[in-house]
Design a protein around this motif. Structure first.
Motif, mmCIF file in Angstrom:
data_model
loop_
_atom_site.group_PDB
_atom_site.id
_atom_site.type_symbol
_atom_site.label_atom_id
_atom_site.label_comp_id
_atom_site.label_asym_id
_atom_site.label_seq_id
_atom_site.Cartn_x
_atom_site.Cartn_y
_atom_site.Cartn_z
ATOM 1 N N TYR A 54 0.869 -1.181 0.000
ATOM 2 C CA TYR A 54 0.000 0.000 0.000
ATOM 3 C C TYR A 54 0.905 1.230 0.000
ATOM 4 O O TYR A 54 1.540 1.548 1.005
ATOM 5 N N ALA A 71 1.264 3.202 -10.657
ATOM 6 C CA ALA A 71 0.259 2.141 -10.738
ATOM 7 C C ALA A 71 0.421 1.334 -12.024
ATOM 8 O O ALA A 71 0.288 0.100 -12.023
ATOM 9 N N ARG A 83 -3.583 -1.459 -8.180
ATOM 10 C CA ARG A 83 -4.890 -0.805 -8.083
ATOM 11 C C ARG A 83 -4.657 0.668 -7.765
ATOM 12 O O ARG A 83 -3.815 1.006 -6.924
ATOM 13 N N ILE A 87 -9.633 -0.125 0.144
ATOM 14 C CA ILE A 87 -8.492 -0.725 0.834
ATOM 15 C C ILE A 87 -8.881 -2.057 1.455
ATOM 16 O O ILE A 87 -8.088 -2.990 1.511
ATOM 17 N N ASP A 145 -8.250 -7.887 -3.853
ATOM 18 C CA ASP A 145 -8.193 -8.007 -5.304
ATOM 19 C C ASP A 145 -7.204 -9.109 -5.649
ATOM 20 O O ASP A 145 -6.012 -8.994 -5.384
ATOM 21 N N GLN A 161 -4.495 -7.825 -8.311
ATOM 22 C CA GLN A 161 -3.648 -6.666 -8.026
ATOM 23 C C GLN A 161 -3.357 -6.621 -6.530
ATOM 24 O O GLN A 161 -4.194 -6.208 -5.737
ATOM 25 N N THR A 199 -1.560 -1.504 -4.023
ATOM 26 C CA THR A 199 -2.452 -0.350 -4.167
ATOM 27 C C THR A 199 -1.624 0.928 -4.132
ATOM 28 O O THR A 199 -0.752 1.076 -3.278
ATOM 29 N N SER A 236 -2.190 5.114 -4.020
ATOM 30 C CA SER A 236 -3.164 6.186 -3.794
ATOM 31 C C SER A 236 -2.485 7.543 -3.898
ATOM 32 O O SER A 236 -1.303 7.679 -3.558
#
Length: 209
Positions: free
Chosen positions: A5, A24, A30, A72, A76, A79, A82, A84
């Protein structure tokens, strides 16, 4: 990849969304993008900050909370990473600059309740650019309501971000982005890609491009 993340932060006009798109794509991740354009109070805030700051910040917090909680905490299978272009704490940092003390205390109580249900990124990429470059980027992207943002306001936002990151010893790749051009310079993007392969300790790791 050491981090699942990854969040990108920085001042208005720092290039967060552009970098988020690029990372990404490179990481097959994601992508979570802030939906700032959906906030009906944003143009009104720039016209009359005192009158519209509180509804502006409440709307942003509600939208960010919903988006991050939904995405969050939804697994997935295809993927595992992540990316952001914001962190939930952004709510509190902007509110600290925009709200008077009594409204901020109320806002912070609501924020503290919501924050417990939001995952914090494994690592933060913070893009630090001088106000002059931020203003240049703001003019370039040509959002009408942003064209009269004062240098002092951008400076206050910048100071609030950097103080928060340092005080809380957040695991951060702190990028001196004065010369950064992730869109046109593949080497700049590769520097970050290489950094994301390293398991950093807590605190800030400084990169200059």
């Amino acid at each position: 990849m050491q981090y699942h993340y990854i969040a990108i932060e920085g001042n208005i006009g720092a290039g967060k969304t552009t970098l988020a798109h690029l990372l990404a794509k490179k990481l097959n991740a994601r992508l979570i993008l802030e939906q700032f354009a959906d906030n009906p109070f944003l143009p009104k805030f720039y016209e009359n900050p005192k009158q519209n700051a509180f509804p502006l910040e409440l709307f942003f917090m509600a939208e960010r909370y919903k988006q991050l909680k939904d995405m969050i905490h939804t697994s997935d299978l295809f993927q595992s990473i992540t990316v952001s272009d914001y962190i939930f704490t952004k709510c509190l940092l902007f509110a600290k600059v925009n709200l008077p003390e009594e409204e901020f205390r109320l806002y912070q109580r609501l924020f503290d309740i919501m924050q417990t249900q939001i995952a914090f990124p494994d690592i933060l990429i913070y893009l630090h650019s001088p106000v002059q470059k931020l203003q240049k980027n703001i003019k370039k992207r040509n959002r009408i309501y942003e064209q009269n943002i004062a240098d002092e306001y951008l400076f206050n936002i910048q100071q609030t971000y950097t103080s928060y990151i340092k005080q809380h010893n957040i695991k951060t790749i702190f990028v001196d982005a004065v010369n950064a051009d992730f869109l046109s310079n593949e080497e700049h993007l590769q520097v970050l890609m290489d950094a994301l392969k390293i398991e950093f300790e807590g605190g800030q790791q400084y990169i200059s491009l």
